[in-house]
Scaffold this active site. Structure first.
Site, mmCIF file in Angstrom:
data_model
loop_
_atom_site.group_PDB
_atom_site.id
_atom_site.type_symbol
_atom_site.label_atom_id
_atom_site.label_comp_id
_atom_site.label_asym_id
_atom_site.label_seq_id
_atom_site.Cartn_x
_atom_site.Cartn_y
_atom_site.Cartn_z
ATOM 1 N N GLU A 39 0.796 -1.240 0.000
ATOM 2 C CA GLU A 39 0.000 0.000 0.000
ATOM 3 C C GLU A 39 0.823 1.283 0.000
ATOM 4 O O GLU A 39 0.285 2.352 -0.267
ATOM 5 C CB GLU A 39 -0.989 0.002 1.175
ATOM 6 C CG GLU A 39 -0.319 0.265 2.498
ATOM 7 C CD GLU A 39 -1.156 1.086 3.474
ATOM 8 O OE1 GLU A 39 -2.288 1.453 3.144
ATOM 9 O OE2 GLU A 39 -0.651 1.360 4.560
ATOM 10 N N ASN A 40 2.129 1.193 0.331
ATOM 11 C CA ASN A 40 2.957 2.408 0.342
ATOM 12 C C ASN A 40 4.138 2.286 -0.620
ATOM 13 O O ASN A 40 5.130 3.002 -0.497
ATOM 14 C CB ASN A 40 3.503 2.695 1.751
ATOM 15 C CG ASN A 40 2.427 2.700 2.808
ATOM 16 O OD1 ASN A 40 2.316 1.761 3.591
ATOM 17 N ND2 ASN A 40 1.609 3.735 2.814
ATOM 18 N N HIS A 68 -4.545 3.153 1.865
ATOM 19 C CA HIS A 68 -3.977 3.901 0.732
ATOM 20 C C HIS A 68 -4.202 3.200 -0.619
ATOM 21 O O HIS A 68 -3.542 3.537 -1.608
ATOM 22 C CB HIS A 68 -2.471 4.105 0.934
ATOM 23 C CG HIS A 68 -2.138 5.015 2.079
ATOM 24 N ND1 HIS A 68 -2.430 6.354 2.065
ATOM 25 C CD2 HIS A 68 -1.552 4.776 3.278
ATOM 26 C CE1 HIS A 68 -2.030 6.908 3.206
ATOM 27 N NE2 HIS A 68 -1.492 5.961 3.962
ATOM 28 N N HIS A 181 3.698 -0.304 10.439
ATOM 29 C CA HIS A 181 5.068 -0.284 9.903
ATOM 30 C C HIS A 181 6.151 -0.665 10.915
ATOM 31 O O HIS A 181 7.326 -0.635 10.577
ATOM 32 C CB HIS A 181 5.406 1.086 9.287
ATOM 33 C CG HIS A 181 4.591 1.424 8.071
ATOM 34 N ND1 HIS A 181 4.959 2.397 7.181
ATOM 35 C CD2 HIS A 181 3.435 0.911 7.611
ATOM 36 C CE1 HIS A 181 4.049 2.477 6.209
ATOM 37 N NE2 HIS A 181 3.112 1.577 6.457
#
Ligand SMILES: [Fe+2]
Ligand SMILES: [Fe+2]
Length: 270
Positions: A39-40, A68, A181
């Site tokens: 997603e990042n 995201h 994270h």
């Protein structure tokens, strides 16, 4: 089944670490199936179709997303053409793509991958993840339609992730948290046989603030004022996540090991 799950890829550093190392890890650990949260992966927010193609070509079998999911605009179309990308089940009623899918694994085996978004401390309201996943797990029983199943619980609160782990215990092979994270050190097999870790951690540079170049986030914390945008940190990434072995007949987890490979974090693996 030997399954590797890796947490949120953050920017080029995380992408490079996957592209450079996954082929070798697949062989060394004799992996049957690899799921990575992407997603990042593109500039720290969302995932482009071009980057998804590179990651899938590097040996990722399934990419999950998160809050995201559609921050890179082309994903709304791309996800409809690429069944190996999963967005959260409860993202929005009208969202493109799918929140759960069954994948073929060598040896005629099948694995279900699903993702849900939590509700606690999230910036946008999402539908109830518990009823969403309940339906999917009921229709994909372990030892029945699938040999294994993995639930990516994408949310902020450790408590909500643990709640999801216990809710799915015995009904999913793996429940693993993403989004924060930072890997938690609580990898375990729950009483019903589900492998669990509250957060897988990221595939990104830990000389950072959750993967972002640290100057701007620190300025905001220290002064309360922002000056620029967040950009992903560019140092060497740690690949971070969970290695799980499951019994093909029962679908239960038989072994779980935390994975941290490369970069700054203390190293760990099967
Ligand atoms: Fe993330
Ligand atoms: Fe997220």
């Amino acid at each position: 089944m030997k399954i590797l799950f890796l947490g949120d890829i953050v920017g080029r550093s995380g992408r490079t670490a996957i592209i450079d190392n996954l082929t070798h890890l697949r062989e060394e650990w004799r992996l049957d199936f690899v799921v990575v949260n992407g997603e990042n992966a593109s500039n720290g927010v969302g995932l482009t179709g071009a980057h998804a193609k590179l990651l899938l070509a590097a040996g990722v079998d399934c990419l999950t997303l998160g809050d995201h999911a559609f921050d890179q605009r082309d994903m709304a179309q791309f996800i409809e053409t690429e069944p190996r990308i999963i967005r959260p089940l409860n993202y929005a009623k009208t969202a493109p793509g799918k929140g759960a899918r069954v994948f073929d694994v060598p040896g005629g085996r099948k694995i279900l991958v699903a993702q849900v978004l939590g509700q606690v401390f999230m910036k946008r309201p999402f539908d109830d993840p518990f009823s969403a996943i309940d339906q999917v797990l009921r229709s994909h029983p372990l030892g029945g339609l699938v040999n294994a199943s993995l639930v990516d619980m994408h949310c902020e609160a450790t408590s909500e992730k643990m709640g999801m782990g216990h809710y799915c215990d015995g009904r999913a092979s793996i429940v693993v948290g993403t989004h924060t994270h930072v890997p938690t050190s609580d990898a375990m097999i729950l009483p019903g046989g589900t492998a669990y870790q509250t957060d897988a951690g990221m595939c990104g540079d830990h000389n950072s603030v959750i993967g972002m170049e640290k100057t701007e986030p620190m300025r905001r914390f220290v002064t309360g004022m922002g000056k620029g945008r967040f950009t992903p940190a560019e140092g060497k990434a740690t690949l971070s996540g969970l290695y799980v072995e499951t019994d093909d007949r029962s679908g239960k987890a038989t072994r779980v090991e935390m994975v941290r490979s490369g970069g700054l974090l203390q190293q760990s693996g099967p």
